[in-house]
Design an enzyme around this catalytic site. Structure first.
Site, mmCIF file in Angstrom:
data_model
loop_
_atom_site.group_PDB
_atom_site.id
_atom_site.type_symbol
_atom_site.label_atom_id
_atom_site.label_comp_id
_atom_site.label_asym_id
_atom_site.label_seq_id
_atom_site.Cartn_x
_atom_site.Cartn_y
_atom_site.Cartn_z
ATOM 1 N N CYS A 1 -13.055 -51.338 -19.260
ATOM 2 C CA CYS A 1 -11.687 -51.843 -19.415
ATOM 3 C C CYS A 1 -10.913 -51.650 -18.117
ATOM 4 O O CYS A 1 -10.437 -50.544 -17.820
ATOM 5 C CB CYS A 1 -10.984 -51.117 -20.570
ATOM 6 S SG CYS A 1 -9.269 -51.629 -20.793
ATOM 7 N N CYS B 1 -7.295 -50.580 -18.507
ATOM 8 C CA CYS B 1 -7.137 -49.201 -18.977
ATOM 9 C C CYS B 1 -7.321 -48.211 -17.836
ATOM 10 O O CYS B 1 -6.597 -47.210 -17.742
ATOM 11 C CB CYS B 1 -8.153 -48.877 -20.069
ATOM 12 S SG CYS B 1 -8.159 -49.998 -21.474
ATOM 13 N N ASP B 2 -8.313 -48.450 -16.980
ATOM 14 C CA ASP B 2 -8.774 -47.413 -16.056
ATOM 15 C C ASP B 2 -8.618 -47.730 -14.572
ATOM 16 O O ASP B 2 -8.919 -46.876 -13.729
ATOM 17 C CB ASP B 2 -10.251 -47.116 -16.335
ATOM 18 C CG ASP B 2 -10.473 -46.611 -17.754
ATOM 19 O OD1 ASP B 2 -9.577 -45.934 -18.289
ATOM 20 O OD2 ASP B 2 -11.536 -46.905 -18.324
#
Length: 314
Positions: A137, A140-141
């Site tokens: 992701c 997300c990261d």
């Protein structure tokens, strides 16, 4: 006390699930949506700007779009439960659904919108460094790899979008793809190629992810045309090679294709089991768009309504 029998339960969420819930709610069926415990809202919860969903000329954030759909479904009477389905009994007129929290629900109709999960590379180092440099992701990261070399593995729209997004953080972004050609749409490929921070390593596959106590440090890569081996530095590895449909918990009760996607009849959303319908990425491995999932969620709700009416008219 007699257990409530719902008219319709939607398993899953995302554009397909929430749209199905909106239509079922407006029809007066007050559906129960078992949206998932960890990622209610589906893949769009991990997406930044959605530019191709009609009605948003200036784009909309994926989580905002999903939250608006959920609120609309609730407005029309849908009940949302944040839990995961672990088993189902789809036999007979009354279907039974059991969740990870131990609840058992009964329903006359089921709409399956469980979507799909990230596909893994299945190579040495991937599992070991998952969460410590290996991610599925980008939104997300990506923040955790500021000014560090990043690799994206894949050749579809998701890979192109991830690579473009990750240039906001990485010192460099290398996109590795096993072929010369891409599955991605031309506009996404052109956008990635126009970004000076993205380089391409084609005809290549990652064979091993290397690292130490601090996380990922490099990748072993093999050229598929020449067989030549190389090692490239990387601290972040973002895998974007497709998805696996989330259908395992149906345990063979609905017909699936060879890749595990639910089969539907003709242009409908009807599965092999009467009263059970499927929509979105759990049955669609071609288009995989939020708008097509939403449209299919609408069709599933209408098919479910027709089925429920037929039961009432027996």
């Amino acid at each position: 006390m007699k257990q409530t029998v719902h008219d319709a339960i939607v398993i899953g969420s995302g554009p397909a699930g929430y749209t199905a819930a909106i239509y079922l709610g407006r029809a007066g069926y007050a559906p129960l949506v078992i949206a998932g415990a960890l990622t209610p809202g589906g893949q769009l919860m991990n997406t930044t700007e959605v530019e191709n969903f009609p009605g948003f000329p200036k784009a909309v954030l994926g989580p905002d779009l999903m939250n608006q759909m959920r609120e609309q479904a609730e407005h029309f009477g849908a009940q949302i439960e944040y839990d995961d389905v672990v088993s189902v009994d789809l036999s007979g007129d009354i279907k039974r659904i059991t969740t990870d929290g131990g609840e058992e629900y009964q329903t006359r109709a089921v709409v399956i919108t469980t979507g799909s999960q990230y596909r893994k590379l299945e190579i040495p180092g991937e599992r070991e460094f998952s969460g410590r440099g290996v991610s599925y992701c980008a939104t997300c990261d990506g923040f955790f790899f500021k000014n560090k070399p990043i690799v994206v593995v894949g050749g579809g729209d998701s890979a192109m979008s991830d690579a473009d997004f990750l240039t906001r953080f990485g010192s460099s972004v290398t996109l590795i793809h096993r072929r010369q050609g891409f599955r991605a749409s031309k506009i996404m490929v052109d956008r990635a190629k126009a970004n000076d921070k993205i380089s391409f390593l084609l005809d290549s596959v990652v064979t091993r992810i290397n690292g130490d106590g601090s996380g990922v440090t490099s990748l072993d890569v093999r050229n598929t045309a020449t067989g030549q081996q190389s090692n490239i530095p990387a601290n972040g590895v973002f895998v974007a090679i497709g998805f696996t449909p989330q259908t395992a918990f149906f345990n063979g009760q609905v017909d699936l294709d060879q890749d595990g996607y639910i089969l539907v009849k003709g242009g409908s959303t009807k599965t092999s089991v009467p009263g059970v319908f499927a929509a979105g990425d759990v049955t669609d491995k071609i288009y995989r768009q939020a708008i097509s999932a939403a449209g299919m969620g609408c069709r599933a709700a209408l098919d479910a309504q027709e089925y429920l009416t037929s039961l009432d008219n027996r």
